[in-house]
Write an enzyme that holds these catalytic residues in place. Structure first.
Site, PDB file in Angstrom:
ATOM      1  N   CYS A 131       0.971  -1.121   0.280  1.00  0.00           N
ATOM      2  CA  CYS A 131      -0.128   0.124   0.022  1.00  0.00           C
ATOM      3  C   CYS A 131       0.981   1.165  -0.004  1.00  0.00           C
ATOM      4  CB  CYS A 131      -0.996   0.013   1.304  1.00  0.00           C
ATOM      5  SG  CYS A 131      -0.472   0.231   2.674  1.00  0.00           S
ATOM      6  N   ASN A 134       2.491   1.622   4.350  1.00  0.00           N
ATOM      7  CA  ASN A 134       2.834   0.413   5.122  1.00  0.00           C
ATOM      8  C   ASN A 134       2.301   0.299   6.523  1.00  0.00           C
ATOM      9  OD1 ASN A 134       5.217  -1.862   5.588  1.00  0.00           O
ATOM     10  ND2 ASN A 134       3.444  -2.375   5.192  1.00  0.00           N
ATOM     11  N   CYS A 141      -1.495   0.835   7.243  1.00  0.00           N
ATOM     12  CA  CYS A 141      -2.848   0.424   7.317  1.00  0.00           C
ATOM     13  C   CYS A 141      -3.307  -0.680   6.584  1.00  0.00           C
ATOM     14  CB  CYS A 141      -3.787   1.876   6.939  1.00  0.00           C
ATOM     15  SG  CYS A 141      -3.504   3.279   7.910  1.00  0.00           S
ATOM     16  N   ARG A 142      -3.492  -0.409   5.312  1.00  0.00           N
ATOM     17  CA  ARG A 142      -3.856  -1.714   4.574  1.00  0.00           C
ATOM     18  C   ARG A 142      -3.064  -3.173   4.302  1.00  0.00           C
ATOM     19  NH1 ARG A 142      -5.336   1.771  -0.566  1.00  0.00           N
ATOM     20  NH2 ARG A 142      -3.612   2.713  -0.008  1.00  0.00           N
ATOM     21  N   SER A 143      -1.869  -2.817   3.839  1.00  0.00           N
ATOM     22  CA  SER A 143      -0.768  -4.067   3.823  1.00  0.00           C
ATOM     23  C   SER A 143      -0.393  -4.696   5.013  1.00  0.00           C
ATOM     24  CB  SER A 143       0.493  -3.522   2.754  1.00  0.00           C
ATOM     25  OG  SER A 143       1.293  -2.393   3.600  1.00  0.00           O
ATOM     26  N   ASP A 190      -8.038   3.578   1.289  1.00  0.00           N
ATOM     27  CA  ASP A 190      -7.217   3.845   2.374  1.00  0.00           C
ATOM     28  C   ASP A 190      -8.043   4.643   3.326  1.00  0.00           C
ATOM     29  OD1 ASP A 190      -5.365   4.779   3.989  1.00  0.00           O
ATOM     30  OD2 ASP A 190      -4.016   5.747   2.260  1.00  0.00           O
TER      31      ASP A 190
END
Length: 159
Positions: free
Chosen positions: A7, A10, A12-14, A123
């Site tokens: 993401c 690095n 939140c999402r990943s 995001d």
């Protein structure tokens, strides 16, 4: 199999995708490597966002020991599949690529999980309520991707 989740920062999402994928692989007894990275450098060395940690913990996954790192050219060589959370990060990764073989490793995570859907993982950084939605998207996507990769491995073993 070595999988990299990517993401922007690095945090939140990943990290969520990494934690979810690791948990699912462990449950299925698959000894694959999973990591995550960000295309940006703002958060190198930091823990995941506290909201990502909280939503993962809610589902029994601990991502608190992860640390953010920046995506590098070497990742294109080191990983079998690279899953970008959105089109912007997908383009950033492909811009680093110098080989067709590298480009073939890079996919939008939701496109791989739901071909033709065209959905990005949003995001959630600016939306406290978005972390649950992102978790649910990634949870479902990881199941589908594991099923696809296992099926692909089995069919290549037969040949």
């Amino acid at each position: 199999m070595k999988i990299l989740m990517v993401c922007l920062g690095n945090i939140c999402r990943s990290p969520l995708a990494e934690g979810i994928m690791k948990e699912k692989l462990q449950e299925r007894g698959l000894d694959w490597t999973v990591d995550s990275a960000g295309t940006g450098s703002w958060h190198i060395g930091e823990k995941p966002d506290t909201r990502s940690i909280a939503v993962a913990r809610k589902y029994g996954i601990d991502i608190s020991k992860q640390r953010a790192r920046q995506f590098s050219y070497d990742d294109l060589n080191d990983f079998d599949i690279i899953l970008a959370m959105d089109r912007s990060n997908f383009r950033n990764i492909q811009n680093l690529s110098t080989q067709k073989a590298h480009n073939e490793k890079v996919h939008l995570i939701m496109e791989l999980a739901q071909p033709g859907n065209g959905t990005d993982v949003p995001d959630p950084y600016w939306n406290d309520d978005g972390f649950e939605q992102v978790y649910n998207m990634l949870d479902a996507a990881c199941d589908k991707i594991i099923d696809q990769l296992v099926a692909t491995q089995k069919s290549s073993d037969v040949q």
